[in-house]
Scaffold this motif. Structure first.
Motif, PDB file in Angstrom:
ATOM      1  N   GLY A 157       0.502  -0.835   0.220  1.00  0.00           N
ATOM      2  CA  GLY A 157       0.204  -0.159   0.291  1.00  0.00           C
ATOM      3  C   GLY A 157       0.857   1.265  -0.274  1.00  0.00           C
ATOM      4  N   ARG A 158       2.379   0.856  -0.142  1.00  0.00           N
ATOM      5  CA  ARG A 158       3.063   2.280   0.387  1.00  0.00           C
ATOM      6  C   ARG A 158       3.029   2.913  -1.363  1.00  0.00           C
ATOM      7  N   LEU A 159       2.929   4.022  -1.243  1.00  0.00           N
ATOM      8  CA  LEU A 159       3.334   4.844  -2.267  1.00  0.00           C
ATOM      9  C   LEU A 159       4.451   4.256  -2.768  1.00  0.00           C
ATOM     10  N   SER A 160       5.005   3.820  -4.091  1.00  0.00           N
ATOM     11  CA  SER A 160       5.941   3.501  -4.773  1.00  0.00           C
ATOM     12  C   SER A 160       6.756   4.700  -6.090  1.00  0.00           C
ATOM     13  N   SER A 161       5.640   5.429  -6.856  1.00  0.00           N
ATOM     14  CA  SER A 161       6.093   5.872  -7.687  1.00  0.00           C
ATOM     15  C   SER A 161       4.744   7.459  -7.595  1.00  0.00           C
ATOM     16  N   HIS A 162       5.393   8.291  -7.970  1.00  0.00           N
ATOM     17  CA  HIS A 162       4.444   9.489  -8.029  1.00  0.00           C
ATOM     18  C   HIS A 162       4.684  10.786  -9.160  1.00  0.00           C
ATOM     19  N   PHE A 163       4.284  10.209 -10.376  1.00  0.00           N
ATOM     20  CA  PHE A 163       4.620  11.377 -11.274  1.00  0.00           C
ATOM     21  C   PHE A 163       3.104  12.027 -12.040  1.00  0.00           C
TER      22      PHE A 163
END
Length: 139
Positions: free
Chosen positions: A80-86
């Motif tokens: 559930g952890r955010l692994s990428s954000h663009f």
């Protein structure tokens, strides 16, 4: 803790009812077909990023970028952890009709695809949405 999204841009080039797509080698869309594009470098505008990445991945010098769509793209790990954000800016671009695309940089393969063909390919949702919108507008 939240981190700011990284800036990225891509370019849509259409020719005779087909869209130029590259097969990505690297995450976040590895092994998927997408519009040529990638991460912004320091000091670049989104349009500059789109044109630079387009040339790096296809060998084609595109011009006249026009913003078409934007996407806030988040990828989460299994826990559930955010692994990428663009934050992706998608531009329509133009190029010399004689220019030949060659897969380079992050592109494993390159090709021209119709909307129906794109529907059968592994693509990010944003690619399919843009192709569908442009195909509807072109009719």
């Amino acid at each position: 803790m939240t981190s700011l999204p990284k800036a990225a841009s891509s370019g849509i080039l259409q020719r005779d009812g087909r869209f130029l797509l590259v097969l990505r080698r690297n995450p976040p869309s590895a092994d998927m077909y997408a519009f040529p594009g990638g991460r912004a470098e320091a000091g670049e505008t989104p349009a500059d990023t789109a044109l630079r990445e387009f040339e790096e991945e296809t060998g084609i010098q595109a011009h006249n970028p026009r913003l078409f769509a934007t996407y806030d793209l988040k990828t989460h790990a299994p826990d559930g952890r955010l692994s990428s954000h663009f934050f992706l800016s998608v531009f329509r671009v133009e190029a010399d009709h004689q220019a030949v695309a060659v897969a380079a940089d992050d592109a494993a393969e390159i090709g021209w695809f119709t909307l129906d063909e794109i529907r059968g390919l592994p693509t990010p949702q944003s690619v399919l949405e843009c192709a569908e919108r442009l195909s509807e507008e072109g009719e």
